[in-house]
Motif scaffolding. Sequence first.
Motif, PDB file in Angstrom:
ATOM      1  N   ALA A 189     -28.638  23.863-103.384  1.00 38.15           N
ATOM      2  CA  ALA A 189     -27.600  24.480-102.521  1.00 38.15           C
ATOM      3  C   ALA A 189     -26.774  23.401-101.776  1.00 38.15           C
ATOM      4  N   GLN A 190     -25.698  23.658-101.627  1.00 38.14           N
ATOM      5  CA  GLN A 190     -24.534  22.796-100.991  1.00 38.14           C
ATOM      6  C   GLN A 190     -24.614  22.973 -99.513  1.00 38.14           C
ATOM      7  N   VAL A 191     -25.522  23.265 -98.763  1.00 38.35           N
ATOM      8  CA  VAL A 191     -25.573  23.287 -97.369  1.00 38.35           C
ATOM      9  C   VAL A 191     -25.378  21.917 -96.858  1.00 38.35           C
ATOM     10  N   PRO A 192     -24.716  21.630 -95.810  1.00 37.56           N
ATOM     11  CA  PRO A 192     -24.530  20.389 -95.059  1.00 37.56           C
ATOM     12  C   PRO A 192     -25.621  19.936 -94.490  1.00 37.56           C
ATOM     13  N   ILE A 193     -26.035  18.805 -95.000  1.00 39.51           N
ATOM     14  CA  ILE A 193     -27.296  18.146 -94.352  1.00 39.51           C
ATOM     15  C   ILE A 193     -27.197  16.870 -93.618  1.00 39.51           C
ATOM     16  N   HIS A 194     -27.597  17.122 -92.298  1.00 46.72           N
ATOM     17  CA  HIS A 194     -27.143  15.629 -91.366  1.00 46.72           C
ATOM     18  C   HIS A 194     -28.632  14.792 -91.232  1.00 46.72           C
ATOM     19  N   VAL A 195     -28.525  13.731 -91.743  1.00 44.94           N
ATOM     20  CA  VAL A 195     -29.697  12.861 -91.465  1.00 44.94           C
ATOM     21  C   VAL A 195     -29.430  11.908 -90.573  1.00 44.94           C
ATOM     22  N   PHE A 196     -30.362  12.150 -89.427  1.00 41.28           N
ATOM     23  CA  PHE A 196     -30.275  11.217 -88.283  1.00 41.28           C
ATOM     24  C   PHE A 196     -31.277  10.049 -88.410  1.00 41.28           C
ATOM     25  N   CYS A 197     -30.937   9.002 -88.636  1.00 42.77           N
ATOM     26  CA  CYS A 197     -32.218   8.163 -88.606  1.00 42.77           C
ATOM     27  C   CYS A 197     -32.002   6.902 -87.701  1.00 42.77           C
ATOM     28  N   GLY A 198     -33.419   6.632 -87.179  1.00 45.81           N
ATOM     29  CA  GLY A 198     -33.428   5.618 -86.237  1.00 45.81           C
ATOM     30  C   GLY A 198     -33.593   4.256 -86.883  1.00 45.81           C
ATOM     31  N   ILE A 199     -33.680   3.122 -86.468  1.00 41.82           N
ATOM     32  CA  ILE A 199     -33.929   1.894 -86.918  1.00 41.82           C
ATOM     33  C   ILE A 199     -35.242   1.114 -86.951  1.00 41.82           C
ATOM     34  N   GLY A 200     -36.133   2.075 -86.953  1.00 40.35           N
ATOM     35  CA  GLY A 200     -37.521   1.686 -87.204  1.00 40.35           C
ATOM     36  C   GLY A 200     -37.993   2.369 -88.520  1.00 40.35           C
ATOM     37  N   ASN A 201     -39.424   2.227 -88.669  1.00 45.97           N
ATOM     38  CA  ASN A 201     -39.780   2.962 -89.806  1.00 45.97           C
ATOM     39  C   ASN A 201     -39.690   4.433 -90.159  1.00 45.97           C
ATOM     40  N   ASN A 202     -39.561   5.204 -89.106  1.00 45.42           N
ATOM     41  CA  ASN A 202     -39.275   6.437 -89.495  1.00 45.42           C
ATOM     42  C   ASN A 202     -37.731   6.763 -89.563  1.00 45.42           C
ATOM     43  N   GLY A 203     -36.978   5.874 -89.251  1.00 46.68           N
ATOM     44  CA  GLY A 203     -35.608   6.058 -89.854  1.00 46.68           C
ATOM     45  C   GLY A 203     -35.518   5.382 -91.098  1.00 46.68           C
ATOM     46  N   GLY A 204     -36.454   4.529 -91.652  1.00 53.55           N
ATOM     47  CA  GLY A 204     -36.541   4.055 -93.025  1.00 53.55           C
ATOM     48  C   GLY A 204     -36.899   5.115 -93.900  1.00 53.55           C
ATOM     49  N   ASP A 205     -37.614   6.055 -93.504  1.00 52.86           N
ATOM     50  CA  ASP A 205     -38.228   7.233 -94.266  1.00 52.86           C
ATOM     51  C   ASP A 205     -36.960   8.218 -94.456  1.00 52.86           C
TER      52      ASP A 205
END
Length: 517
Positions: A46-62
């Motif tokens: 489904a083409q729902v807009p997805i906004h992925v906000f990443c930090g700069i640690g390992n959680n952001g890496g995930d």
Amino acid sequence: MKLFSKEQIYEGDKLTTERQNISSTDLMERAGTQIFNWMHARMQGAQVPIHVFCGIGNNGGDGLVLARHLVTHGYNVVCYIVNCSDKRSKDFLINYDRIKSVSKTWPNMLSCKEDLSEITIGGDDIIVDAVFGIGLNRPPNDWVKHLFQKFKVSKAFTLSIDIPSGLFTDRAVDDEDAVVYAGYTLSFQSPKLAFFLPGTQKFTVQWEVLDIGIDRDYLRETETEVELIAKHEVLPLYKPRQKFAHKGDFGHVMILGGSYGKIGAVNLASRSALNSGAGLVTVYIPTCGYHSMQTAVPEVMVITDEHETHISNINFDIQPTVIGVGVGLGTSEDTVKTFAAFLKKNTIPLVIDADGINILSRNKTLLNLLPEQTVLTPHLKELERIIGTWSDDFEMLEKVKAFSEKYNVIVLIKGAHSITVNKNKMYINTTGNPGMATAGSGDVLTGMISGLIAQGYTPLAATIFAVYLHGKSADISLEDYGYQSLIASHIIEKIGEAYIDLFKQPEQPKEETQQKQ
């Protein structure tokens, strides 16, 4: 289910990479892929807009691993890097390079100075929160705090990776505006304690555990301070009955309590003790309750105090297996004196609730007289009276553990997720619902714990098992009564069904058959 501490999670990750001969980057790839699989199974392109906000640690890496898979599978995704520091983790940097190789536009780098109005998030969009993980050790800065508030105001569905950003695993939150309010959290390998505490559970509406393949021996052999109790955990506690068993094999409960106008509490506790399986139940009550108890619960034997309206002289010549004391007891001067005198000579296992706890809180020297592994079942206000005030839930748990250790007692903290504390070990219940916030629900639980101890369960096993059955009975009752109309008697009526439910197998999906035309 075990709830692993932050330190145990780090150790599990390290051992997994060593024993499975993989890199930490490979483990991160596995985690991010699991999140993608979870989303893909539900969204199906489904083409729902997805906004992925990443930090700069390992959680952001995930988050970067997830974003890369979303991009390669044709989803409508925008990736942002919350770049408030120059301390990037190694695995983050590796995955940052990987996503740049598949994305037409590089992830949007946010320097934590931009005007947040330039980030547009619609109410029907999806936000993936991968900003901070379990390693967070200080509150986010003001810019990040405003970003989290933007998430909340947007009304978009927010999915947090492992833990809502800004939430700590081992301490309280100072500023609730600096935490992501997640609609759903996908937690790696085990949920976090904060998901079950009154002050922090609101930061995720729902949660689910994703298996990322942490070393099985480590998971099995590692002892944790906290365990989550569901059907799988209580089934091994169950004691089956033998064909030639008789009532004498299942113990004798005494419910000691009641006062003028509060005999109903004893009624509820004694009925629930019987319905939990106790072989015999005797109540010790003021004279005013004699006729009502004999009429309302014919299966229960009655001993009356010499006083008409309250307990004034605890004296009986039977030998119960366990005594549940405190329900409807009152705190009159006579009652306090006779309770203290009773504790000085008593050696029978005790379950103490309500006014029994209130009397102990006003006369703390009596705590030294309690038999080992006495079970105390306070709600939060009663708990405060007996251990003192606390500033947050984590401090409260530490004080309860210290109290349990000092007096060698089991403390059941009643609430939405009731927590059984035995010294430094905690057991969090998963059954129950808001309909249980009704008069007499606690009296029922006191009777159930007493009933199980009478049948030979240890005080700890009895408490864990009774809390589970109590909540499950209420969950079954909910189908007929809803939240508002559920009362304590309904819980008692469904205890039998809660026992039966222990052995029900999950329903299998029916196979669809196609008819030939």
